[in-house]
Enzyme design. Structure first.
Site, PDB file in Angstrom:
ATOM      1  N   TYR A 261      18.263  30.257   6.428  1.00 50.53           N
ATOM      2  CA  TYR A 261      17.057  31.412   7.054  1.00 50.53           C
ATOM      3  C   TYR A 261      17.198  31.358   8.557  1.00 50.53           C
ATOM      4  CZ  TYR A 261      15.098  30.879   2.401  1.00 50.53           C
ATOM      5  OH  TYR A 261      14.960  30.920   1.369  1.00 50.53           O
TER       6      TYR A 261
ATOM      7  N   LYS B  40       0.891  -1.100  -0.050  1.00 44.24           N
ATOM      8  CA  LYS B  40      -0.102  -0.057  -0.137  1.00 44.24           C
ATOM      9  C   LYS B  40       0.946   1.427  -0.028  1.00 44.24           C
ATOM     10  CE  LYS B  40      -0.274   0.011   5.002  1.00 44.24           C
ATOM     11  NZ  LYS B  40      -1.448  -0.100   6.141  1.00 44.24           N
TER      12      LYS B  40
END
EC number: 5.1.1.1
Length: 359
Positions: A255, A34
Site C-alpha cells: 500500500y 494479569k
C-alpha cells in the site's frame, strides 16, 4: 504451513522463575499473570509455575479463572476489589487483596464475612496512581488493624514509578517513604516488581512481584534484553512464508508504494499483519527471521500480510518458517524499531493467533 502462531516455551518460563529466585533469594515470588499472563495464557502459565509462591492478577475474574482451573496457591488482587459485593467471594476463595482507598476500607468494615480477608494495604510512595497518601497512612493502617474482617497482621505494598532507571532519586525517595512507614509493623512487605528486582536489591523485602521479566523481557528502556539478566524469551511469534516472488529494481511493494527496490531481488510474503496484533507502525528495515536468517520488512504492514526482502540469491520457499520476535530475535529490538513498548507488543496479539505450548 502455519499462519500466525505464538509458541510458548514452558522450560524458559520455569528457568526465568528460578533465575529471579537467584536474584532475590530471600524473597517469595508473586508471579504476575494479569492480562492473560502478558499474552502468554493465564492458566497454562500458572500451571507451568507450580513453584511460584503466589500469583498476581488485576481483576477478580482472572483470580476466579485460576481457581476454576485448579490453582490453589494464594492469588493477590493487585488493584483490590471494585465492588463491595465481591468481598464474600474474595473471603471464600482465600484471595489476598490490595486495599488502597477509603471506599474499600469502609466496605471491609461494614461487610459480614465468614472468614477474614488477607489484606495488603497499598501505600502511595510516589507513583500517585493508587494508594494511601503517607500523611493519611497511619490512621488508615490503624483502622485495618481493628477491622474484624481483616486477617492480621496487615501487609504493606507499594509500587515504584521509575524502578527501570538505575540511580534514580525518585526511587530512592519512594524506598525511604516505604521503609519509614513499615518500620515496627509486623506484616509482610512488597514494593519491587521487575525493575526493582533487577536494579534495586535493597527493595526486595519479603515478597517481589516479577511481571514482564518473568517472561524473559527486559523492563528497562536502555536497549537491554532479558538475556542480559540471565532470562530466556518465553514467547516466540511465528508464521510462514505464503509466497516468494521475483521483484525488479524500481518496483514498489504494498500500500502506498512506500518502499521501492534498489535492485532485483526476491520478496517473501509472510502470513502476519496488524490483524494479528503485529504493529502497523513497523517501518521498512524492521527485522524478522526467515529460516533463522535476519531479513528486513519492506513496505507497509497490512492487515494480514508483511513483505520481506529475502535477497537476490535467496533459496527460501513458500511454507518456510518465520519468527517475528522471540528466540533469536528479542522482542525488545522490535519495540525499539516500532516505538511500541515490549509490554504492549506481547499483550496486544489478537484472538486469531494460535497458541502452542512446548517444553
Amino acid at each position: 504451513m502455519q499462519a500466525a502462531t505464538v509458541v510458548i516455551n514452558r522450560r524458559a518460563l520455569r528457568h526465568n522463575l528460578q533465575r529471579l529466585r537467584e536474584l532475590a533469594p530471600a524473597s517469595k515470588m508473586v508471579a504476575v499473570v494479569k492480562a492473560n499472563a502478558y499474552g502468554h495464557g493465564l492458566l497454562e502459565t500458572a500451571r507451568t509455575l507450580p513453584d511460584a509462591d503466589a500469583f498476581g492478577v488485576a481483576r477478580l475474574e482472572e483470580a476466579l479463572r485460576l481457581r476454576a482451573g485448579g490453582i490453589t496457591k494464594p492469588v493477590l488482587l493487585l488493584e483490590g476489589f471494585f465492588d463491595a459485593r465481591d468481598l464474600p467471594t474474595i473471603s471464600a476463595q482465600h484471595f489476598h487483596t490490595a486495599v488502597h482507598n477509603e471506599e474499600q476500607l469502609a466496605a471491609l468494615e461494614e461487610a459480614s464475612l465468614d472468614e477474614p480477608v488477607t489484606v495488603w494495604m497499598k501505600l502511595d510512595t510516589g507513583m500517585h496512581r493508587l494508594g494511601v497518601r503517607p500523611e493519611q497512612a497511619e490512621a488508615f493502617y490503624h483502622r485495618l488493624t481493628q477491622c474484624k474482617n481483616v486477617r492480621q497482621p496487615v501487609n504493606i505494598v507499594s509500587h515504584f514509578a521509575r524502578a527501570d532507571e538505575p540511580k534514580c532519586g525518585a526511587t530512592e525517595k519512594q524506598l525511604a517513604i516505604f521503609n519509614t512507614f513499615c518500620e515496627g509493623k509486623p506484616g509482610q512487605r512488597s514494593i519491587a516488581a521487575s525493575g526493582g528486582i533487577l536494579l534495586w536489591p535493597q527493595s526486595h523485602f519479603d515478597w517481589v512481584r516479577p511481571g514482564i521479566i518473568l517472561y524473559g523481557v527486559s523492563p528497562l528502556e536502555d536497549r537491554s534484553t532479558g538475556a542480559d539478566f540471565g532470562c530466556q524469551p518465553v514467547m516466540s511469534l511465528t508464521s510462514s512464508l505464503i509466497a516468494v516472488r521475483e521483484h525488479k529494481v524500481g518496483e514498489p511493494v504494498g500500500y502506498g508504494g512506500t518502499w521501492i527496490s534498489e535492485r532485483d531481488t526476491r520478496l517473501g510474503v509472510v502470513a502476519m499483519g496488524y490483524g494479528d496484533g503485529y504493529p502497523r507502525a513497523a517501518p521498512s528495515g524492521t527485522p524478522v527471521l526467515v529460516n533463522g536468517r535476519e531479513v528486513p520488512i519492506v513496505g507497509r504492514v497490512a492487515m494480514d500480510m508483511i513483505c520481506v526482502d529475502l535477497g537476490p540469491q535467496a533459496q527460501d520457499k513458500a511454507g518456510d518458517p518465520v519468527i517475528l520476535w522471540g528466540e533469536g530475535l528479542p522482542v525488545e529490538r522490535i519495540a525499539e524499531m516500532t516505538k511500541v513498548s515490549a509490554y504492549e507488543l506481547i499483550t496486544r496479539l489478537t484472538s486469531r493467533v494460535a497458541m502452542k505450548y512446548v517444553d
